[in-house]
Motif scaffolding. Structure first.
Motif, PDB file in Angstrom:
ATOM      1  N   GLY A  58      -3.446  -4.534  -8.737  1.00  0.00           N
ATOM      2  CA  GLY A  58      -4.469  -3.727  -7.142  1.00  0.00           C
ATOM      3  C   GLY A  58      -5.412  -2.804  -8.090  1.00  0.00           C
ATOM      4  O   GLY A  58      -5.584  -2.429  -8.997  1.00  0.00           O
ATOM      5  N   GLY A  72       0.225  -1.182  -0.096  1.00  0.00           N
ATOM      6  CA  GLY A  72      -0.023  -0.024   0.573  1.00  0.00           C
ATOM      7  C   GLY A  72       1.220   1.485  -0.217  1.00  0.00           C
ATOM      8  O   GLY A  72       1.856   1.509   0.664  1.00  0.00           O
ATOM      9  N   LEU A  89     -10.560   4.235  -3.498  1.00  0.00           N
ATOM     10  CA  LEU A  89      -9.152   2.965  -4.182  1.00  0.00           C
ATOM     11  C   LEU A  89     -10.122   1.793  -4.225  1.00  0.00           C
ATOM     12  O   LEU A  89      -9.490   1.489  -5.253  1.00  0.00           O
ATOM     13  N   TYR A  96      -3.212   7.229  -4.391  1.00  0.00           N
ATOM     14  CA  TYR A  96      -2.572   6.063  -3.801  1.00  0.00           C
ATOM     15  C   TYR A  96      -3.119   4.606  -3.970  1.00  0.00           C
ATOM     16  O   TYR A  96      -3.618   4.885  -5.177  1.00  0.00           O
ATOM     17  N   ASN A  97      -2.476   3.711  -3.553  1.00  0.00           N
ATOM     18  CA  ASN A  97      -2.160   2.370  -4.448  1.00  0.00           C
ATOM     19  C   ASN A  97      -2.287   0.942  -3.472  1.00  0.00           C
ATOM     20  O   ASN A  97      -1.874   1.032  -2.103  1.00  0.00           O
ATOM     21  N   VAL A  98      -3.324   0.355  -3.878  1.00  0.00           N
ATOM     22  CA  VAL A  98      -3.258  -1.221  -2.606  1.00  0.00           C
ATOM     23  C   VAL A  98      -3.337  -2.081  -3.519  1.00  0.00           C
ATOM     24  O   VAL A  98      -3.953  -2.211  -4.565  1.00  0.00           O
TER      25      VAL A  98
END
Length: 511
Positions: free
Chosen positions: A336, A122, A345, A144-146
Motif C-alpha cells: 500500500g 487503512g 498518501l 497514515y497507511n492505506v
C-alpha cells in the motif's frame, strides 16, 4: 503491486501441489454385523406372493420399496392429500431442512480457510518518541497507511483439508438425516390416519353394542317391572350398558386425540375440502414388497448412510488432530502507501510493502494435542459402534416386519371366523332366552364375547395395515412421490410451497 501478484501466484501453485496431502487414516467401511440374509422358514415362509402365503392385496410386482412412490403405495386419495400437506407444513421437517442449510454454511466456512484472505486496510497511528530516538521533525507524529493485506496458512500437513472433509461429511450426514425425517413423516402421517379410521370402526362397534345392550336392558327392566324378571337379570343387563357407555367415552376421547396428533403432523387444521377417504379395510396397500438382502439396506436406508457419513467425519477429524503435532506455516503480506500526512498518501515515493512468513512449531501444549488425538480416535470408535448399531436396528426392523407380515393374514382370518362364531352364539342365546330354555346370563356372556371379538378384530386389522406401512419405510420407501421418478439427492432443493419457500434446502456445495 507486482510483488503482491507474485505472492498470490506462489500461493496458488502451493495450493495445487499440496491439495492431496492429508494425514487422515485410510477409510474402510466396517463389515455389516448382521447375517447375509433375512430369516427364513416358519412365519417368514408365509409371505404374500410366496407359496403358502396369503394372496390378498395389491402386488408390488417385484419392485423395491425405494422404487415405489408413496402415491403408488397409498391408494386412499384422502391420505395422499394429507401426506402432501404434511410435506409442505410439518415443522420438524422444516427444522431438518434448516439443519442442512446450517451444515452447508459451516462446510463453506471451513473450506474458505484453504484460500488466502485479502483485506483492504487503512490505519492511523499517533506516536511520541524519546528525544534521543526521534526520527521526524514532529514529535509526537502520525503515520497514515492505506493498502491491501493478505494472509494465508499453507496447509502443508492437511489440517485444514481434514477439517474441510469433516465439515463436508457432517453436511452429508445432516442431509441424510433430513431424508430419513421425510420418509419417517410419510409413514407417521399414514399410521396416524389409519389409527383414526380404526377409532371410527371401534366407535361403530361400541355404538352398536351399546344399542343392543340398551334394547336388552329395556326388555329386562320391563320384565322386572311386571314381576316376571329378576333384579339379578336387570343388574347384569345394566352392567353391559354401563361398560359400553364407558368404552364409548374412552373411544371418543381417543378419536379426538388421534385427530389432534394428525393435525400436528400435517402442520395445519384438517382442510374442509379433503377428498373422500376409504375405510380401514379397503386401504389396499402393497402387500408383497420384496425385502431383498440386508446389504441393500446400506444404500437404501438414509439413517444408515447418515451414520456412515458421521463416521467419515470422525475419521477426517483424526487427520486434523494428527496435523496439529506438526509446524504451522503462514504467510502475511501487505502492499500500500504510507505517509506522515493524510494528504500525502498517494504521492510518489510513498509505496510500502511487507512480507512476513511465519513457522509455529508446537513444543509444549500441556498435553492438549495428545489428548485431542486420543479423543478423535475414541470418537471414531464410537461412530463405528453407532454405524453398526444402525445396521443392526435396520435389520431387526425389516425382520420384525417380515415376521408380522407372514402372520397377520392368518390371524385376521381366524379372528373373522371367531367374530362370526360369537355373533351366532349371541343370536342363539337370545333365541333360547326368549323361549325360556336358558337364563339371561348366557345372553350377557355372548354379548361381552362378541364385543371383545369385534374390538380385537379391528385392532388387528389396524396392526396389519401399520405393519405394511412400517415395512415400506424400513426398506427405504417413501422418498419419491411417483414410481419411475429419478430419486433426488438427499440435499436437493424441494418446493415446500410458497409459505415455506424461505426454508427450502439448497443444492449440494461444490468441492
Amino acid at each position: 503491486m507486482q510483488k503482491l501478484s507474485t505472492i498470490a501466484m506462489a500461493a496458488a501453485v502451493a495450493t495445487t501441489v499440496l491439495a492431496g496431502c492429508t494425514m487422515e487414516p485410510w477409510y474402510h467401511r466396517p463389515a455389516a454385523p448382521v447375517s447375509q440374509s433375512f430369516p427364513e422358514g416358519g412365519v417368514y415362509a408365509t409371505q404374500p406372493g410366496q407359496p403358502g402365503g396369503a394372496p390378498n392385496g395389491r402386488s408390488a410386482s417385484g419392485a423395491a420399496a425405494t422404487d415405489i412412490g408413496w402415491r403408488d403405495f397409498f391408494t386412499d386419495p384422502r391420505l395422499q392429500k394429507l401426506v402432501e400437506i404434511a410435506l409442505k407444513n410439518n415443522r420438524d421437517l422444516r427444522v431438518s431442512v434448516l439443519n442442512v442449510e446450517a451444515a452447508r454454511a459451516q462446510y463453506q466456512i471451513t473450506r474458505a480457510q484453504l484460500m488466502p484472505s485479502i483485506d483492504a486496510v487503512g490505519s492511523d497511528s499517533r506516536t511520541r518518541s524519546p528525544r534521543d530516538l526521534q526520527q521526524f521533525s514532529e514529535n509526537p507524529y502520525s503515520i497514515y497507511n492505506v493498502g491491501l493485506q493478505a494472509s494465508w496458512e499453507i496447509d502443508f500437513w492437511g489440517r485444514i483439508r481434514s477439517l474441510k472433509d469433516q465439515a463436508l461429511a457432517q453436511y452429508l450426514s445432516t442431509a441424510e438425516a433430513r431424508k430419513a425425517a421425510e420418509i419417517s413423516l410419510v409413514s407417521q402421517v399414514a399410521e396416524q390416519y389409519l389409527t383414526m379410521l380404526a377409532d371410527d370402526d371401534l366407535l361403530k362397534v361400541t355404538q352398536n353394542t351399546l344399542k343392543t345392550a340398551q334394547d336388552s336392558y329395556n326388555i329386562t327392566k320391563a320384565q322386572f317391572d311386571n314381576g316376571t324378571g329378576t333384579e339379578l337379570d336387570l343388574r347384569q343387563a345394566q352392567s353391559v350398558v354401563e361398560t359400553a357407555q364407558a368404552n364409548l367415552q374412552a373411544q371418543l376421547r381417543a378419536r379426538a386425540q388421534a385427530e389432534n396428533a394428525l393435525v400436528l403432523l400435517i402442520g395445519e387444521p384438517l382442510p374442509a375440502d379433503l377428498p373422500p377417504g376409504l375405510p380401514l379395510g379397503a386401504q389396499d396397500l402393497l402387500t408383497d414388497i420384496p425385502a431383498g438382502l440386508p446389504s441393500d439396506l446400506l444404500t437404501r436406508r438414509p439413517d444408515i448412510m447418515e451414520a456412515e457419513q458421521t463416521l467419515l467425519a470422525a475419521n477426517a477429524n483424526i487427520g486434523a488432530a494428527r496435523a496439529a503435532f506438526f509446524p504451522k506455516i503462514s504467510l502475511t503480506a501487505a502492499f500500500g502507501t504510507e505517509s506522515l500526512s493524510l494528504g500525502g498518501l498517494f504521492h510518489a515515493g510513498t509505496a510500502a510493502w511487507s512480507f512476513a512468513p511465519q513457522i509455529t512449531m508446537p513444543i509444549f501444549e500441556g498435553g492438549s494435542n495428545i489428548a485431542n488425538l486420543q479423543l478423535a480416535n475414541v470418537q471414531k470408535r464410537i461412530e463405528i459402534a453407532n454405524y453398526e448399531k444402525a445396521i443392526q436396528s435396520a435389520f431387526r426392523e425389516v425382520a420384525d416386519g417380515l415376521a408380522a407380515r407372514g402372520t397377520y393374514e392368518q390371524q385376521i382370518a381366524a379372528l373373522q371366523r371367531n367374530t362370526f362364531a360369537n355373533q351366532r352364539s349371541l343370536d342363539l342365546s337370545e333365541l333360547r332366552y326368549k323361549n325360556g330354555v336358558d337364563n339371561y346370563l348366557s345372553v350377557l356372556t355372548a354379548q361381552t364375547n362378541l364385543y371383545s371379538a369385534q374390538q380385537t378384530l379391528v385392532q388387528t386389522q389396524l396392526a396389519r395395515q401399520n405393519n405394511l406401512v412400517d415395512l415400506y419405510r424400513a426398506l427405504g420407501g417413501g422418498w419419491i412421490e411417483h414410481a419411475g421418478e429419478t430419486p433426488r439427492p438427499a440435499d436437493a432443493p424441494v418446493d415446500y410451497g410458497a409459505a415455506s419457500a424461505p426454508v427450502a434446502a439448497s443444492a449440494a456445495p461444490a468441492g
